[in-house]
Design a protein around this motif. Sequence first.
Motif, short mmCIF file in Angstrom:
data_model
loop_
_atom_site.label_atom_id
_atom_site.label_comp_id
_atom_site.label_asym_id
_atom_site.label_seq_id
_atom_site.Cartn_x
_atom_site.Cartn_y
_atom_site.Cartn_z
N GLU A 103 0.62 -1.51 -0.26
CA GLU A 103 -0.15 0.33 0.61
C GLU A 103 0.68 1.15 -0.07
OE1 GLU A 103 -4.19 -1.45 2.76
OE2 GLU A 103 -1.99 -1.33 3.23
N ILE A 104 1.99 1.33 0.58
CA ILE A 104 3.04 2.88 0.21
C ILE A 104 3.60 2.64 -0.48
CG2 ILE A 104 4.59 3.20 1.89
CD1 ILE A 104 3.95 1.27 4.49
N ILE A 105 3.97 1.45 -1.58
CA ILE A 105 4.25 1.71 -2.62
C ILE A 105 3.41 2.56 -3.65
CG2 ILE A 105 5.60 0.30 -5.28
CD1 ILE A 105 6.50 -1.57 -2.92
N LEU A 106 2.35 2.14 -3.57
CA LEU A 106 1.05 2.21 -4.34
C LEU A 106 0.87 4.24 -3.84
CD1 LEU A 106 -1.47 -0.50 -4.73
CD2 LEU A 106 -0.02 0.28 -6.64
N GLN A 107 1.50 3.97 -2.69
CA GLN A 107 1.08 5.84 -2.70
C GLN A 107 1.89 6.79 -2.97
OE1 GLN A 107 0.65 6.30 1.78
NE2 GLN A 107 -1.82 5.50 1.93
N ILE A 108 3.00 6.06 -3.20
CA ILE A 108 4.65 6.61 -3.05
C ILE A 108 4.35 7.03 -4.91
CG2 ILE A 108 6.95 7.20 -3.69
CD1 ILE A 108 7.07 5.32 -0.93
N GLN A 109 3.90 6.08 -5.57
CA GLN A 109 3.58 6.59 -7.44
C GLN A 109 2.89 7.01 -7.76
OE1 GLN A 109 3.34 1.99 -8.22
NE2 GLN A 109 5.63 1.90 -8.29
N GLU A 110 1.69 7.56 -6.63
CA GLU A 110 0.77 8.70 -6.77
C GLU A 110 0.63 9.66 -6.07
OE1 GLU A 110 -3.04 5.98 -6.42
OE2 GLU A 110 -1.92 4.74 -8.09
N CYS A 111 1.95 9.82 -5.55
CA CYS A 111 1.96 10.85 -4.29
C CYS A 111 2.43 12.57 -5.23
CB CYS A 111 3.34 10.18 -3.43
SG CYS A 111 3.53 11.96 -2.22
N LYS A 112 0.89 12.82 -4.69
CA LYS A 112 1.54 14.27 -5.30
C LYS A 112 1.91 15.27 -3.30
CE LYS A 112 -0.79 13.83 -9.28
NZ LYS A 112 -1.81 13.69 -9.87
N LYS A 113 1.99 14.74 -2.70
CA LYS A 113 2.44 15.82 -1.20
C LYS A 113 3.11 17.14 -1.73
CE LYS A 113 1.63 12.19 1.99
NZ LYS A 113 1.96 11.49 3.11
N CYS A 114 3.71 16.85 -2.39
CA CYS A 114 5.18 18.43 -2.84
C CYS A 114 5.38 18.72 -4.01
CB CYS A 114 6.39 17.89 -1.97
SG CYS A 114 7.67 17.28 -3.02
N ARG A 115 6.55 19.13 -4.72
CA ARG A 115 6.11 19.59 -6.09
C ARG A 115 6.86 19.03 -6.85
NH1 ARG A 115 9.35 22.63 -2.72
NH2 ARG A 115 7.62 23.76 -1.77
N LEU A 116 7.80 17.99 -6.04
CA LEU A 116 8.74 17.07 -7.49
C LEU A 116 7.79 16.26 -7.82
CD1 LEU A 116 11.38 16.14 -4.44
CD2 LEU A 116 11.52 18.34 -5.62
N TRP A 117 6.27 15.71 -8.05
CA TRP A 117 6.13 14.86 -8.26
C TRP A 117 6.49 15.50 -9.97
CZ3 TRP A 117 1.69 15.83 -11.74
CH2 TRP A 117 0.67 16.69 -10.83
N GLN A 118 5.71 16.72 -10.01
CA GLN A 118 5.81 17.41 -11.26
C GLN A 118 6.84 17.42 -11.97
OE1 GLN A 118 3.91 21.65 -10.74
NE2 GLN A 118 3.17 21.00 -8.56
#
Length: 165
Positions: free
Chosen positions: A5-20
Amino acid sequence: MSLEEIILQIQECKKCRLWQTSTHGVPGEGLANAKVMFVGQNPGSEEDKTGRPFVGRAGKFLTKTIAEFGITREEVYITNIVKHTSPENRKPYPDEVSACLPYLIQQIAIIKPKIVVLLGASAKKTPRVENVKYFEIVHPSAAMRFTKMREKFQTQIAELAKQIK
Ligand code: URA
């Protein structure tokens, strides 16, 4: 919460700007009940492309050095304090580290390593929990570049190997 579940959350994470500015979140990989967990700073470009931690030059150097002391990648868990790459490989900002830390805290709680190896200065921000030993060692990218750092890194990995065998 499970590791998956943590892996999935990280793969979809948008908690900071870096995903962009990244292609993949890089959760980490390895044995779910590893005795030893390595924590680096954040993924580089090779890691961003593949979604896997420490697979670029520094990663290959780390993998080779631990193997020389009888530690395989398969028996450890490898992750980073920040799970997305950063523009031009800059150091993650404090707010990016704080946003990402809960993932690492959960990973440590689930994996329950005996030893957490902190690679380089950024990883030192990893919160300490009881009954876990923390080793602060040279980052493999510094070890690759400077002879003195390489010698220190090798001595530190040798010490780690002694502790876990
Ligand atoms: N450097 C890090 O700190 N982490 C990686 O995953 C790759 C290189």
